[in-house]
Scaffold this motif. Structure first.
Motif, PDB file in Angstrom:
ATOM      1  N   THR A 105       0.803  -1.227   0.000  1.00  0.00           N
ATOM      2  CA  THR A 105       0.000   0.000   0.000  1.00  0.00           C
ATOM      3  C   THR A 105       0.835   1.276   0.000  1.00  0.00           C
ATOM      4  O   THR A 105       0.272   2.380   0.108  1.00  0.00           O
ATOM      5  N   ARG A 157       2.393  -4.136  18.603  1.00  0.00           N
ATOM      6  CA  ARG A 157       0.941  -4.138  18.433  1.00  0.00           C
ATOM      7  C   ARG A 157       0.235  -4.171  19.792  1.00  0.00           C
ATOM      8  O   ARG A 157      -0.709  -3.409  20.034  1.00  0.00           O
ATOM      9  N   ASP A 163      -0.623  -3.818  10.342  1.00  0.00           N
ATOM     10  CA  ASP A 163      -1.645  -3.147  11.142  1.00  0.00           C
ATOM     11  C   ASP A 163      -1.055  -2.268  12.239  1.00  0.00           C
ATOM     12  O   ASP A 163      -1.776  -1.795  13.116  1.00  0.00           O
ATOM     13  N   THR A 164       0.272  -2.032  12.179  1.00  0.00           N
ATOM     14  CA  THR A 164       0.975  -1.298  13.223  1.00  0.00           C
ATOM     15  C   THR A 164       1.804  -0.187  12.590  1.00  0.00           C
ATOM     16  O   THR A 164       2.497  -0.431  11.599  1.00  0.00           O
ATOM     17  N   GLY A 198       1.470   1.182   7.893  1.00  0.00           N
ATOM     18  CA  GLY A 198       0.502   0.961   8.957  1.00  0.00           C
ATOM     19  C   GLY A 198      -0.752   1.779   8.703  1.00  0.00           C
ATOM     20  O   GLY A 198      -0.829   2.560   7.742  1.00  0.00           O
ATOM     21  N   PRO A 199      -1.757   1.626   9.542  1.00  0.00           N
ATOM     22  CA  PRO A 199      -3.016   2.362   9.343  1.00  0.00           C
ATOM     23  C   PRO A 199      -2.787   3.867   9.261  1.00  0.00           C
ATOM     24  O   PRO A 199      -2.144   4.457  10.134  1.00  0.00           O
ATOM     25  N   ARG A 200      -3.309   4.488   8.232  1.00  0.00           N
ATOM     26  CA  ARG A 200      -3.033   5.905   8.018  1.00  0.00           C
ATOM     27  C   ARG A 200      -3.568   6.772   9.156  1.00  0.00           C
ATOM     28  O   ARG A 200      -2.927   7.749   9.548  1.00  0.00           O
ATOM     29  N   ALA A 231      -3.751   5.976  12.260  1.00  0.00           N
ATOM     30  CA  ALA A 231      -2.926   5.806  13.448  1.00  0.00           C
ATOM     31  C   ALA A 231      -1.607   6.558  13.355  1.00  0.00           C
ATOM     32  O   ALA A 231      -1.011   6.908  14.377  1.00  0.00           O
TER      33      ALA A 231
END
Length: 413
Positions: free
Chosen positions: A94, A200, A231-232, A258-260, A262
């Motif tokens: 991504t 995490r 996911d981190t 990682g999640p944008r 976060a």
């Protein structure tokens, strides 16, 4: 009239950089006096006769006329897209250009990230032995470095349990240096997964120093930390200094994954910090697309390649000296041998300082690389074989002279 003496920051009391510290300064003085000094302290391929590919240098020349003006604070769009594409090819599915920050080497970007992240006395977990830039940059950013051990008996791998036990309410990030500088260890997937799981579980930022990710030997496999923790929030650091053999160009990058949501606050803080330097080196940015396209690292690290051949030659030379043990490095271009301090009764700065003073051999003392058992030295594996032979002769002479059955080395004046 007396003049006041300027005071300096107390933070510097916790900062050292043993790769270019007092021993390196003393080596320069010895050279100025006409003495022969062999440097095994800095990971500069060019200094050891391994120049960059001509296409990379040509890209710098061809772009110089378009590089006099400031560029964007994050870096030129085409260079950032080239880095993003490079990492998508490594499984960072991504990653986009907007996730990439270019900088004047990893050292600048690591410091910028820590300044953006830390409140005073926030803790950062750093492997030991470590690359001392991480410890120093944490201190200068107002944080507190906390070292987690890597075990020589397990091939210098970190112990996730020991890492877990060092997490406190003040911990903000975990640094992973893989492939490792100074030991050359390549951390296997289960270890990387365990580090990702800790981050995490505790809501920590991952800082992945992976500038040696393409320097792998003997079938070693590198597991990028970010791909083990999609996911981190993670910041992956890399650059051209090693893979393209242009350390003087000072071109590195940081890739946010990682999640944008976060990591949005960190990205905003990084925008602020990186804008203070106006922009990265523009001529060096012109090199990035070409350098990532013509990479020849696998040729140099594979069978018959210069990096692998010289590493193997150094390991054989060290193995021929009584009282030296060295874990075989699976990556990067360093060896971290251990001298039997019971036999030779020399360790720490006394060992490295004695080698320089008596034999003109400049190495990095293990004591300057975090909490490390006595007797360790960091040596680059890149010199030509005739230089390695000279290094081995100097080291063997020194150890024979300071065998515990004969004398005591003492401290370095």
């Amino acid at each position: 009239m007396s003049r006041a003496v300027l005071s300096t920051s107390s933070k510097l009391s916790g900062v050292s950089y043993s790769l270019r510290g007092p021993l390196a300064a003393r080596a320069e003085s010895m050279r100025a006096e006409g003495r022969s000094v062999v440097s095994m302290n800095v990971g500069d391929p060019v200094a050891h006769g391994l120049p960059p590919r001509p296409e990379v240098v040509r890209a710098m020349r061809d772009g110089i006329d378009r590089s006099a003006a400031y560029g964007p604070a994050r870096g030129l769009p085409d260079a950032r897209e080239a880095v993003a594409g490079h990492y998508r090819g490594k499984g960072f599915d991504t990653v986009e250009a907007e996730d990439v920050y270019l900088g004047n080497g990893v050292s600048e970007l690591a410091a910028s990230t820590l300044h953006a992240l830390l409140e005073p006395q926030d803790e950062v977990l750093i492997p030991a032995p470590d690359y001392p830039m991480w410890t120093a940059s944490t201190v200068l950013a107002g944080g507190r470095p906390v070292h987690y051990p890597c075990d020589e008996t397990s091939g210098w791998l970190p112990d996730p349990v020991a890492l877990r036990d060092r997490i406190t309410a003040r911990t903000r990030a975990i640094v992973a240096i893989n492939p490792n500088n100074p030991t050359g260890s390549v951390w296997p997937r289960p270890v990387v997964d365990a580090i990702a799981a800790l981050a995490r579980r505790h809501g920590l930022l991952l800082l992945a120093d992976e500038i040696y990710d393409d320097f792998l030997y003997d079938g070693a496999l590198h597991s990028p930390l970010a791909t083990c923790a999609p996911d981190t929030p993670c910041v992956t650091f890399g650059g051209l200094s090693k893979r393209s053999r242009v350390p003087g160009f000072r071109m590195g990058w940081a890739v946010l994954t990682g999640p944008r949501a976060a990591r949005a606050t960190l990205a905003t803080a990084l925008d602020t910090v990186t804008s203070l330097r106006l922009c990265p080196n523009v001529p060096a940015q012109r090199v990035v697309p070409t350098a990532l396209r013509v990479d020849d690292t696998k040729d140099l690290t594979g069978p018959g390649g210069a990096f692998r051949h010289r590493r193997d030659h150094l390991l054989r030379a060290l193995a021929g000296i009584p009282g030296i043990h060295c874990v075989k490095p699976g990556g990067a271009f360093y060896a971290f041998p251990r001298i039997d301090v019971r036999r030779y009764r020399v360790d720490g700065d006394a060992l490295a300082g004695g080698l320089l003073r008596e034999e003109g051999l400049l190495v990095v003392p293990g004591a300057g690389l975090g909490p490390v058992p006595p007797g360790h030295l960091r040596m680059v594996t890149m010199p030509p074989c005739d230089v390695i032979d000279d290094v081995a002769e100097r080291l063997a002479r020194f150890l024979e002279r300071h065998d515990s059955r004969r004398t005591w080395c003492g401290s370095v004046p």
